[in-house]
Design a protein around this motif. Structure first.
Motif, PDB file in Angstrom:
ATOM      1  N   LEU A 150     -21.430  11.427 -13.802  1.00  0.00           N
ATOM      2  CA  LEU A 150     -22.555  11.796 -14.665  1.00  0.00           C
ATOM      3  C   LEU A 150     -23.812  12.114 -13.861  1.00  0.00           C
ATOM      4  N   PHE A 151     -24.090  11.337 -12.812  1.00  0.00           N
ATOM      5  CA  PHE A 151     -25.253  11.637 -11.970  1.00  0.00           C
ATOM      6  C   PHE A 151     -25.066  12.958 -11.227  1.00  0.00           C
ATOM      7  N   THR A 152     -23.861  13.229 -10.774  1.00  0.00           N
ATOM      8  CA  THR A 152     -23.585  14.489 -10.095  1.00  0.00           C
ATOM      9  C   THR A 152     -23.791  15.658 -11.063  1.00  0.00           C
ATOM     10  N   ALA A 153     -23.267  15.519 -12.272  1.00  0.00           N
ATOM     11  CA  ALA A 153     -23.446  16.563 -13.286  1.00  0.00           C
ATOM     12  C   ALA A 153     -24.932  16.736 -13.620  1.00  0.00           C
ATOM     13  N   TYR A 154     -25.639  15.636 -13.762  1.00  0.00           N
ATOM     14  CA  TYR A 154     -27.076  15.694 -14.070  1.00  0.00           C
ATOM     15  C   TYR A 154     -27.822  16.474 -12.994  1.00  0.00           C
ATOM     16  N   ARG A 155     -27.550  16.183 -11.731  1.00  0.00           N
ATOM     17  CA  ARG A 155     -28.232  16.886 -10.632  1.00  0.00           C
ATOM     18  C   ARG A 155     -27.890  18.378 -10.650  1.00  0.00           C
ATOM     19  N   GLY A 156     -26.666  18.713 -11.008  1.00  0.00           N
ATOM     20  CA  GLY A 156     -26.300  20.125 -11.107  1.00  0.00           C
ATOM     21  C   GLY A 156     -26.973  20.807 -12.291  1.00  0.00           C
ATOM     22  N   LEU A 157     -26.996  20.122 -13.430  1.00  0.00           N
ATOM     23  CA  LEU A 157     -27.581  20.710 -14.644  1.00  0.00           C
ATOM     24  C   LEU A 157     -29.099  20.843 -14.562  1.00  0.00           C
ATOM     25  N   THR A 158     -29.737  20.052 -13.695  1.00  0.00           N
ATOM     26  CA  THR A 158     -31.181  20.173 -13.501  1.00  0.00           C
ATOM     27  C   THR A 158     -31.506  21.056 -12.291  1.00  0.00           C
ATOM     28  N   SER A 159     -30.485  21.691 -11.747  1.00  0.00           N
ATOM     29  CA  SER A 159     -30.603  22.601 -10.598  1.00  0.00           C
ATOM     30  C   SER A 159     -31.152  21.920  -9.344  1.00  0.00           C
ATOM     31  N   GLU A 160     -30.866  20.648  -9.183  1.00  0.00           N
ATOM     32  CA  GLU A 160     -31.222  19.930  -7.955  1.00  0.00           C
ATOM     33  C   GLU A 160     -30.005  20.002  -7.032  1.00  0.00           C
ATOM     34  N   PHE A 161     -29.787  21.194  -6.484  1.00  0.00           N
ATOM     35  CA  PHE A 161     -28.535  21.477  -5.799  1.00  0.00           C
ATOM     36  C   PHE A 161     -28.317  20.708  -4.501  1.00  0.00           C
ATOM     37  N   PRO A 162     -29.339  20.448  -3.674  1.00  0.00           N
ATOM     38  CA  PRO A 162     -29.068  19.620  -2.488  1.00  0.00           C
ATOM     39  C   PRO A 162     -28.581  18.212  -2.869  1.00  0.00           C
ATOM     40  N   ALA A 163     -29.220  17.602  -3.875  1.00  0.00           N
ATOM     41  CA  ALA A 163     -28.791  16.270  -4.331  1.00  0.00           C
ATOM     42  C   ALA A 163     -27.419  16.349  -4.998  1.00  0.00           C
ATOM     43  N   HIS A 164     -27.199  17.415  -5.768  1.00  0.00           N
ATOM     44  CA  HIS A 164     -25.911  17.616  -6.429  1.00  0.00           C
ATOM     45  C   HIS A 164     -24.788  17.724  -5.388  1.00  0.00           C
ATOM     46  N   ALA A 168     -21.719  15.255  -4.860  1.00  0.00           N
ATOM     47  CA  ALA A 168     -20.397  15.841  -5.110  1.00  0.00           C
ATOM     48  C   ALA A 168     -19.439  15.601  -3.946  1.00  0.00           C
ATOM     49  N   ARG A 169     -19.964  15.490  -2.750  1.00  0.00           N
ATOM     50  CA  ARG A 169     -19.096  15.222  -1.591  1.00  0.00           C
ATOM     51  C   ARG A 169     -18.429  13.852  -1.700  1.00  0.00           C
ATOM     52  N   ILE A 170     -19.044  12.948  -2.434  1.00  0.00           N
ATOM     53  CA  ILE A 170     -18.452  11.628  -2.678  1.00  0.00           C
ATOM     54  C   ILE A 170     -17.660  11.647  -3.984  1.00  0.00           C
ATOM     55  N   THR A 171     -18.281  12.202  -5.014  1.00  0.00           N
ATOM     56  CA  THR A 171     -17.703  12.153  -6.357  1.00  0.00           C
ATOM     57  C   THR A 171     -16.415  12.947  -6.482  1.00  0.00           C
ATOM     58  N   TRP A 172     -16.407  14.186  -5.971  1.00  0.00           N
ATOM     59  CA  TRP A 172     -15.250  15.058  -6.178  1.00  0.00           C
ATOM     60  C   TRP A 172     -13.958  14.437  -5.661  1.00  0.00           C
ATOM     61  N   PRO A 173     -13.887  13.960  -4.402  1.00  0.00           N
ATOM     62  CA  PRO A 173     -12.595  13.410  -3.946  1.00  0.00           C
ATOM     63  C   PRO A 173     -12.171  12.156  -4.708  1.00  0.00           C
ATOM     64  N   LEU A 174     -13.141  11.333  -5.097  1.00  0.00           N
ATOM     65  CA  LEU A 174     -12.790  10.134  -5.864  1.00  0.00           C
ATOM     66  C   LEU A 174     -12.257  10.507  -7.252  1.00  0.00           C
TER      67      LEU A 174
END
Length: 194
Positions: A150-164, A168-174
């Motif tokens: 949810l935090f990864t999605a939030y950062r993407g949806l708010t266009s905070e791409f460096p944080a996203h 995502a480097r942690i979230t995606w593989p998990l």
């Protein structure tokens, strides 16, 4: 890059993500202790089959999203990730239904008495340990991954791409591991459904 889909409000997002994640965790833990004795007229393990199919679909969508972002097709990446989120909600509902209606199955319990005795343990051998390792890692990661997603999605949806990207480097593989091991667990435990 994409424009923000939602307005940035970290305080509200932190509260909503925290509360939602905690409620989902509590519901899954508490409802996992109950079994409804209801005759529905169909095999309730259909929900487990649906869960395995949905998890496999999530894994495929996650791979497609990764390919899309690597190709810099951010709009397609967003669509795939939103699809993965919607599928995850569907999975959660089906997961709760299955556990409420079917109860717990134990790996190796070939006589379906709810106890895996020594003879049954010997019959399945080391595969029981393999199953338990996969199951335990799957459960632990599934329990902690939701707020990360949810935090990864939030950062993407708010266009905070460096944080996203960093999340995502942690979230995606998990998330991918949880999505792949879900069907593996299903195929290993399904012979012991009664």
């Amino acid at each position: 890059m994409l424009k923000p889909s939602i307005a940035k409000n970290d305080r509200l997002a932190n509260w909503l993500i925290g509360i939602f994640s905690l409620v989902v965790f509590i519901v899954v833990v508490v409802l996992g202790k109950f079994k409804l004795d209801v005759a529905l007229g169909f095999d309730v393990h259909i929900f487990a089959t649906i869960n395995a199919f949905v998890n496999a679909s999530i894994a495929l969508v996650l791979v497609a999203a990764l390919v899309a972002v690597k190709r810099k097709n951010y709009e397609l990446h967003k669509k795939f990730m939103m699809t993965a989120l919607v599928l995850s909600i569907f999975f959660l509902l089906s997961y709760i239904a299955h556990h409420l209606l079917a109860g717990e199955a134990k790996y190796g319990d070939s006589n379906h008495d709810g106890i895996v005795d020594e003879a049954e343990k010997l019959a399945v051998g080391a595969m029981r340990i393999v199953y338990l390792v996969i199951l335990i890692t799957h459960i632990i990661l599934a329990a902690i991954i939701l707020p990360f997603i949810l935090f990864t999605a939030y950062r993407g949806l708010t266009s905070e791409f460096p944080a996203h990207k960093k999340l995502a480097r942690i979230t995606w593989p998990l998330w991918f591991y949880v999505a792949v091991t879900g069907p593996v667990v299903y195929f290993m435990i399904s012979p012991y459904y009664n």
